[in-house]
Design an enzyme around this catalytic site. Structure first.
Site, PDB file in Angstrom:
ATOM      1  N   CYS A 163       0.350  -1.026  -0.861  1.00  0.00           N
ATOM      2  CA  CYS A 163      -0.378   0.237   0.649  1.00  0.00           C
ATOM      3  C   CYS A 163       0.929   1.474  -0.198  1.00  0.00           C
ATOM      4  O   CYS A 163       0.657   2.162  -0.796  1.00  0.00           O
ATOM      5  CB  CYS A 163      -0.894   0.599   1.577  1.00  0.00           C
ATOM      6  SG  CYS A 163      -0.316  -0.942   2.524  1.00  0.00           S
ATOM      7  N   ARG A 221       6.690 -11.588   5.498  1.00  0.00           N
ATOM      8  CA  ARG A 221       6.689 -10.685   7.239  1.00  0.00           C
ATOM      9  C   ARG A 221       7.657 -11.850   7.604  1.00  0.00           C
ATOM     10  O   ARG A 221       7.311 -13.805   7.387  1.00  0.00           O
ATOM     11  CB  ARG A 221       5.349 -11.045   6.966  1.00  0.00           C
ATOM     12  CG  ARG A 221       4.727 -10.221   6.599  1.00  0.00           C
ATOM     13  CD  ARG A 221       2.775 -10.206   6.613  1.00  0.00           C
ATOM     14  NE  ARG A 221       1.880  -8.813   5.950  1.00  0.00           N
ATOM     15  CZ  ARG A 221       1.302  -8.940   5.490  1.00  0.00           C
ATOM     16  NH1 ARG A 221       0.215  -9.794   6.109  1.00  0.00           N
ATOM     17  NH2 ARG A 221       0.324  -7.830   4.660  1.00  0.00           N
ATOM     18  N   HIS A 256      -5.183  -1.386  -5.051  1.00  0.00           N
ATOM     19  CA  HIS A 256      -5.780  -0.103  -4.500  1.00  0.00           C
ATOM     20  C   HIS A 256      -6.310   0.217  -4.931  1.00  0.00           C
ATOM     21  O   HIS A 256      -6.171   0.836  -6.366  1.00  0.00           O
ATOM     22  CB  HIS A 256      -4.478   0.683  -3.335  1.00  0.00           C
ATOM     23  CG  HIS A 256      -4.108  -0.520  -2.301  1.00  0.00           C
ATOM     24  ND1 HIS A 256      -2.705  -1.096  -2.538  1.00  0.00           N
ATOM     25  CD2 HIS A 256      -3.912  -0.776  -1.455  1.00  0.00           C
ATOM     26  CE1 HIS A 256      -2.550  -2.237  -1.989  1.00  0.00           C
ATOM     27  NE2 HIS A 256      -2.912  -1.258  -0.895  1.00  0.00           N
ATOM     28  N   LYS A 307     -12.281  -4.028   8.002  1.00  0.00           N
ATOM     29  CA  LYS A 307     -12.446  -4.668   6.752  1.00  0.00           C
ATOM     30  C   LYS A 307     -13.497  -5.251   6.931  1.00  0.00           C
ATOM     31  O   LYS A 307     -14.003  -6.439   7.979  1.00  0.00           O
ATOM     32  CB  LYS A 307     -10.879  -5.463   6.809  1.00  0.00           C
ATOM     33  CG  LYS A 307     -10.279  -7.088   7.566  1.00  0.00           C
ATOM     34  CD  LYS A 307      -9.009  -6.881   7.484  1.00  0.00           C
ATOM     35  CE  LYS A 307      -8.960  -7.999   9.048  1.00  0.00           C
ATOM     36  NZ  LYS A 307      -7.536  -8.423   9.224  1.00  0.00           N
ATOM     37  N   HIS A 338      -8.220  -0.780   0.729  1.00  0.00           N
ATOM     38  CA  HIS A 338      -7.420  -2.100  -0.134  1.00  0.00           C
ATOM     39  C   HIS A 338      -7.994  -3.049  -0.229  1.00  0.00           C
ATOM     40  O   HIS A 338      -9.255  -3.875   0.303  1.00  0.00           O
ATOM     41  CB  HIS A 338      -6.438  -2.603   0.992  1.00  0.00           C
ATOM     42  CG  HIS A 338      -5.862  -1.278   2.081  1.00  0.00           C
ATOM     43  ND1 HIS A 338      -4.214  -1.037   1.962  1.00  0.00           N
ATOM     44  CD2 HIS A 338      -6.662  -0.165   2.874  1.00  0.00           C
ATOM     45  CE1 HIS A 338      -4.237   0.263   2.437  1.00  0.00           C
ATOM     46  NE2 HIS A 338      -5.196   0.902   2.580  1.00  0.00           N
TER      47      HIS A 338
END
Length: 637
Positions: free
Chosen positions: A333, A362, A384, A464, A510
């Site tokens: 993002c 990650r 996005h 979300k 997103h």
């Protein structure tokens, strides 16, 4: 007298101090027998709990879904009693209900064995037959600490010591066993009949790796024998479909110690991967997304500005060089905002849909890694959408329609939606969060989806939606997400020119549909048990000759299929035909073509379909090429 109101609106009067059990008995003997817990003014309580004031109640039986968690909680108490009976020197710690079952953590000097699990389960069955009541007791905090210390249960004493002075401590007794618990519980141990112990694992006390290691016994518990049997069958089927096992058998990928949480894709696995990528890319183009590519390594300054450094730092891989600190991107993002900021944007440019097959990293814990389903290096179908507040609804509807198309093509018909609202650690004011949550709730309803709440699980920058798929064996997988973000455009100074000429912040949606390629691949392998549909299969057709005299013809046929964009393989080895067929069947190739001299002369091939009960059929070679090409075009354009 007090008034008790039932769900249908009927009201009945009772003396003060009436219990749920007494109310159930006043209605019918069968309800009194089947009653598990009572809901009083929206809160669950034991059937023995005294009701002192006018109340609305509901008597729950094992048929009510809310009771299943209580059954599992009861099973945890029963396993604790059983283990303590068999191994008096161990200490009991905590034992909650979890999804599909329960666990209990024990402090024991020697490891549990498989035989121990069988003995504990047998003792649990005996406790069920004893049908001891679950009896609630309130006790002074300090008295409870001393009681558990005298019992040698120092972990329980430690838990109570962390509870503030003056708070009420509740215990539950069943027979001679007592445990710390808030409840509620079913009336007695005899109600908990359908359970099975599954496995032993290690677990740190209170989840902290600095603490001592305990032994955790997992079990499953259900309201009926049929539910238990179905669950155990599902586990057997899931084990048969394990993507790690199938991935190895089919030569799709491997993992190794030198690159933990990172995938080595083999040609066949990467073929599926690239097919999915081509399919998604075609869908994105049809829905007017612009594909971009952003750097994998970005300066710490950008992550600080976005808020990720503060909120997400522990999950980021850090790279140092040239006296600067960088991080491998965990998400795309901030990079997409940098592209949006290049040049002046007008309201006429919105919505701007920006997509990337974003390679991310990650730093997941080693213990959390699991095949393709939890990795450290992955690619997302990341996108996005920069839009105005007025466009949130229409863009959400368009996204949901696209998501339905894609899930349907991959064979997932059942979709659930969870709404995740503001977490405790978050960026942005409450006013911004109120606006974001309200906008998203309105939009998802307009898209035609019902949703259930998932409190506190939103991203740090916005609420979300989580889209959950159900696979062929009934398991649920969270894949797609849509998040409404008013925060990052503000933090990273994104803006557009409104019709009035003033500068405004865009809203940033997103969104992802399959989520990460790696995880989605793992889900697909298990969904299809390695038997992929024709358009996805790494080898779509395998060609075999009856005799080696036909080798040159088989080589020519294989080339024709490959030249037509079809994933084809051949076998011109000296092995027998049945061996070759069996080998390709084991490799789960959808179509196996067998060619003899007659087929050579006729320009045909005899086709066997994997797993089909239909007899093999003979087609012209051009018909087979056309059939596969049509299937490919349907999904890949």
């Amino acid at each position: 007298m007090i008034n008790i109101t039932f769900p249908d609106g009927f009201t009945k009067q009772f003396n003060k101090g009436v219990t749920g059990a007494e109310i159930a008995s006043s209605i019918s003997k069968s309800l009194a027998k089947d009653a598990m817990v009572v809901e009083i003014n929206g809160s669950l309580a034991d059937m023995s709990f005294p009701i002192e004031n006018d109340s609305s109640i509901r008597i729950l039986t094992s048929k009510d879904p809310e009771v299943l968690e209580i059954i599992r909680h009861d099973a945890a108490h029963i396993i604790a009693e059983a283990a303590k009976d068999l191994f008096p020197d161990l200490q009991v710690t905590i034992g909650p209900a979890i999804k599909d079952g329960f666990y209990y953590d024990f402090a024991k000097s020697t490891p549990f064995t498989t035989d121990d699990l069988a003995k504990i389960e047998a003792r649990m069955q005996e406790i069920v037959k004893e049908d001891n009541k679950f009896i609630r007791q309130e006790i002074d905090r300090n008295e409870a600490i001393e009681m558990f210390k005298k019992m040698g249960e120092h972990y329980k004493a430690e838990i109570i010591s962390s509870i503030p002075e003056g708070e009420k401590i509740t215990l539950y007794r069943q027979g001679n066993f007592v445990d710390l618990c808030k409840g509620p519980h079913c009336p007695s141990t005899g109600k908990i009949k359908h359970f099975k112990l599954m496995k032993v694992a290690g677990a740190y006390w209170r989840g902290d790796s600095k603490n001592e290691m305990l032994q955790r016994i997992y079990g499953t518990a259900w309201a009926t024998k049929e539910q238990l049997d179905n669950y155990l069958h599902m586990l057997e089927e899931a084990e048969r479909r394990d993507h790690r096992k199938i991935g190895k058998e089919l030569g799709l990928f491997h993992l190794q110690e030198e690159a933990q949480g990172m995938v080595f894709w083999h040609p066949k696995g990467y073929s599926i991967y690239r097919t999915i990528e081509a399919y998604i890319r075609r869908k994105l183009e049809k829905h007017h997304y612009a594909e971009v590519k952003t750097p994998m390594v970005l300066d710490k300054k950008l992550w600080e500005a976005s808020g990720h450094w503060e909120k997400f730092r522990e999950s980021m891989f850090i790279v140092e060089g040239d006296d600067k600190i960088h991080a491998l991107k965990p998400m795309s993002c901030p990079g997409h905002i940098q592209i949006f900021k290049q040049g002046i944007k007008s309201y006429r440019d919105l919505p701007l849909r920006m997509a990337e097959f974003g390679c991310c990293h990650r730093n997941e814990s080693t213990g959390g890694l699991h095949g393709l389903l939890r990795v450290r290096n992955f690619v997302q179908d990341d996108a996005h959408i920069f839009c105005t507040e007025e466009q949130i609804n229409s863009e959400t509807v368009l996204f949901c329609n696209l998501l339905r198309e894609i899930y349907n093509d991959f064979g997932f018909k059942e979709i659930k939606v969870k709404f995740s609202d503001r977490p405790e650690v978050r960026a942005g004011s409450d006013d911004i969060w109120d606006k974001a949550e309200s906008s998203l709730k309105i939009a998802i309803k307009e898209a035609g989806f019902e949703y259930e709440m998932n409190p506190g699980e939103g991203a740090f920058y916005g609420p979300k939606l989580e889209f959950v798929l159900t696979d062929a064996v009934g398991r649920e997988w969270q894949c797609g997400t849509l998040q409404v973000d008013f925060v990052l455009p503000e933090r990273l100074d994104a803006e557009y020119i409104a019709p009035s000429g003033e500068k405004k912040r865009p809203v940033m949606l997103h969104r992802a549909i399959i989520g990460t390629f790696e995880r989605f691949m793992g889900i697909l392998i298990e969904q299809y048990a390695g038997r992929f549909p024709l358009w996805l299969a790494p080898v779509q057709i395998a060609i075999i000759g009856i005799t080696n005299e036909l080798d040159n013809h088989i080589i020519g046929l294989n080339k024709r299929f490959i030249d037509a964009g079809i994933r084809s393989e051949l076998d011109i080895s000296r092995e027998k035909v049945n061996y070759k067929i069996r080998n390709f069947s084991n490799q789960k190739v959808p179509l196996i073509a067998v060619v003899g001299k007659k087929e050579q002369l006729d320009g045909t091939m005899t086709i066997r379909k994997l797993g089909s009960s239909e007899e093999q059929k003979t087609f012209l070679v051009d018909e087979v090429i056309g059939m596969i090409a049509t299937e490919n075009k349907k999904y890949l354009g």
